[in-house]
Design a protein around this motif. Sequence first.
Motif, short mmCIF file in Angstrom:
data_model
loop_
_atom_site.label_atom_id
_atom_site.label_comp_id
_atom_site.label_asym_id
_atom_site.label_seq_id
_atom_site.Cartn_x
_atom_site.Cartn_y
_atom_site.Cartn_z
N THR A 169 45.35 35.81 48.29
CA THR A 169 46.43 36.73 47.91
C THR A 169 47.76 35.99 47.79
O THR A 169 48.52 36.21 46.85
N LEU A 170 48.03 35.12 48.76
CA LEU A 170 49.29 34.35 48.75
C LEU A 170 49.36 33.43 47.53
O LEU A 170 50.37 33.40 46.82
N VAL A 171 48.29 32.68 47.29
CA VAL A 171 48.28 31.74 46.16
C VAL A 171 48.36 32.48 44.83
O VAL A 171 49.10 32.07 43.91
N PHE A 172 47.62 33.60 44.73
CA PHE A 172 47.65 34.39 43.49
C PHE A 172 49.06 34.91 43.23
O PHE A 172 49.55 34.87 42.10
N SER A 188 54.71 41.66 41.01
CA SER A 188 53.73 40.63 41.37
C SER A 188 53.14 40.84 42.76
O SER A 188 51.97 40.53 43.01
N ILE A 189 53.93 41.39 43.69
CA ILE A 189 53.40 41.68 45.03
C ILE A 189 52.31 42.75 44.95
O ILE A 189 51.23 42.60 45.53
N LEU A 190 52.58 43.83 44.21
CA LEU A 190 51.61 44.91 44.07
C LEU A 190 50.34 44.41 43.39
O LEU A 190 49.23 44.69 43.84
N VAL A 191 50.50 43.66 42.30
CA VAL A 191 49.34 43.14 41.56
C VAL A 191 48.51 42.23 42.45
O VAL A 191 47.28 42.30 42.46
N SER A 192 49.18 41.38 43.23
CA SER A 192 48.44 40.46 44.10
C SER A 192 47.66 41.22 45.17
O SER A 192 46.54 40.83 45.52
#
Length: 444
Positions: A169-172, A188-192
């Motif tokens: 999740t962090l890398v994505f 981007s936080i929501l998508v990840s």
Amino acid sequence: MKSEKISAWKMFLLGFQHVCVMYGGAVAVPLIVASAIGLSQQQLVYLISFDLFTCGVASLLQVAGGKHIGIKLPALMGVSFVVVQPVIAIGSIYSIQGVIGAVLVSGIVVTIAAQFFSKILKYFPPVITASVVLIIGVSLMPVAINNAAGGAGSKDFGSITNLSLALFTLVFFIILNTLARGYLKAISILVSMIVGTVVAAFFGVVDFTQVKEASWFHMVQPFFFGMPTFQWSSIITMTIVAIIIMVESTGSFFALGEVSNRKLTDHDIKKGLRAEGIGAVISGVFNNFNHSTFAQNVGLVAITGITNRFVIMNAGIILIVLRLFPKVAAIAVIIPKAVLGGAMVPMFGMLISTALRMMAKVDFTKPSNQMIVAVGVGLAIGTHAVEHAFDELPKTVGMLVKNGVIIGTFAAFILNIVLNGVNKAASEERPEMDQTNHTLEQTV
């Protein structure tokens, strides 16, 4: 992204992203408190629902506000973790009704005290506010790592699966946030988290049970647990806690002001704290606890660069709707803790980055400022790491000094008065905090 017009659909998704980020923290307090004070599982479900409702109402009050109420910054309100120990202490003796009574009175006190609280802001120059923001960011990082490992106390804590999901999740997020532009970058936080949850489903760690068992609709009911009771010891305890939350919220207000490139005045702080007090009164009526500006959402604002307060209004409305439809609210629960933890790392880290930017405006050629940061931040980190060192103190005192944010802020506050005094130069430093506009592209 800050300046462009945001469509209703995008506004909804940005608001939903804030809800997803704060949801775990929002329900954590009732989850911890309920079993400790003897509430049943059914009562816990209602307590969580009332939690969502009051968070939504308090957020709307804070963000929309009026002429004399509300900070009018993208501040999402949530039940403060500072209340956990006092609520358990009061509830264990006087039940949930005693807690609600104390919350109601503390809210009235905060509403009144807000009129005068802004007068002491001259005691909070940038060296103090930057230290507080840094302390909040650092103190939240263990929460992120605990979640990344699967959640403290979980049977699979620290498993390869949990750590891998958090890392993925962090890398994505880092890749998406670095390569994406515009709206996709903003969410981007929501998508990840969504992608992380989908991947987690293949590992069999996504549990849909709570979604299946949740009811479809439930109305809000004031004083659901019974009429409040009032005891002096409970009222004094919650009032002290509420004042501490005022200091914590003031730090969050300044962090938001820094991110939003807005100069905050004494009147702004007064309106924000007044809304916090009224929010606590409403929370008491609707069976819940004191709120503060959620630090993780301050981090989200910093990392997305979206400072449009209508996004938070959408988040507040979503929280209220989720309260009415428990089955829909339960969907957010399926996000695995490991996935949430991976997303929390950059969010909380952004608070640290914001604090460092604020400290860049502090004159560190003065030994006194070096000492203030060293002792204040040092005590906060040490206390947070070894909180059991204070187990032998009286419960009320121990409850206060075990909190790193409280002890660090208090130490920095006292040292600033002793070493720097209160002078015009110190109080005039604050406007410099808001002169630079830091967008996400400038900081990430």
